[in-house]
Design a protein around this motif. Sequence first.
Motif: not given
Length: 301
Positions: A154-172
């Motif tokens: 789950g953490w591995a999937v979280y990392i992959v998907l978080t990079r995509r979301i992190g590039d779209r939305f700033s802050g929290i």
Amino acid sequence: MRAGVGRVPPWGLAVTAMFSVQLGSALSVGLVDEIGPAGTAWLRLSFGAVVLVLLARPPLRSVRRADLPTLLGLGVATGGMTIAFLAALERIPLGTAVAIEFLGPLGVAALRSGSRRALAWPGLALVGVVLLTEPWTGRVDAVGIAAAAAAAVGWAVYIVLTRRIGDRFSGIRGLAFTIPVAAVTAALVGVPQSAGRMTVGVLLVAAGVALLVPVLTFALEMLALRRMTATAFGTLMAVEPAFAVLLGLLVLHQRPSPAQAVGIAMVVAAGAAAQRGGRRDRPGPRPGGPGTPTPAQEAAC
């Protein structure tokens, strides 16, 4: 307040964030005994979602249709990862569960590094995990280890998907979108599991733990990342499995054997080495951070 925080060295903020994460995990063990791992995950994520939404007030109009699969996938992965990790804590020591879960980001780091040498770090961590679980004693809890391994995936999937979301939305804002989805995911199992077992005391403890993880943790990490490099931050955060062992000892009275102490040292060394070798072509924001990737993301780049 800001001046007071500014006088705290950034490494102090990062260490406090690690302490917050593992203290939250240790305190969750009592909740797991009361309402089960899924019930604990549901309450923790629900309280955290409320606080994050109130803080970020994310505008729904900023979400594009193309963002929905990633947002939903990340939320489901976060909810599943939280349930699996808490299920592991129900059966195996905190330090062991964190070390096994840590194999997730290390595996992503190795696969994305483009270097065969990087494969040595997950291998080193895996040897450390074997020392932690001590299979030669005949007391291996296969269900607990499987739950921790599921959390690692789950953490591995979280990392992959978080990079995509992190590039779209700033802050929290990314967290304010995904943590509610994680809470709903956990509710599917958590509500039935905790039905009839809820008390005012349980609700208060769950709310307090949610303030530790994710709210306080991400706030401290944001402040630390503004004043130190992501590489230095990530290398420092690789010590987190050792913090888990320490909190397991102090709060849960889980005393590691000499072999287990060596095992956790190997996991920490592998995490630090993988982080130092990590790279990213261009920085992207961490979920809940100021435009800087998480240690696990940085190592995975």
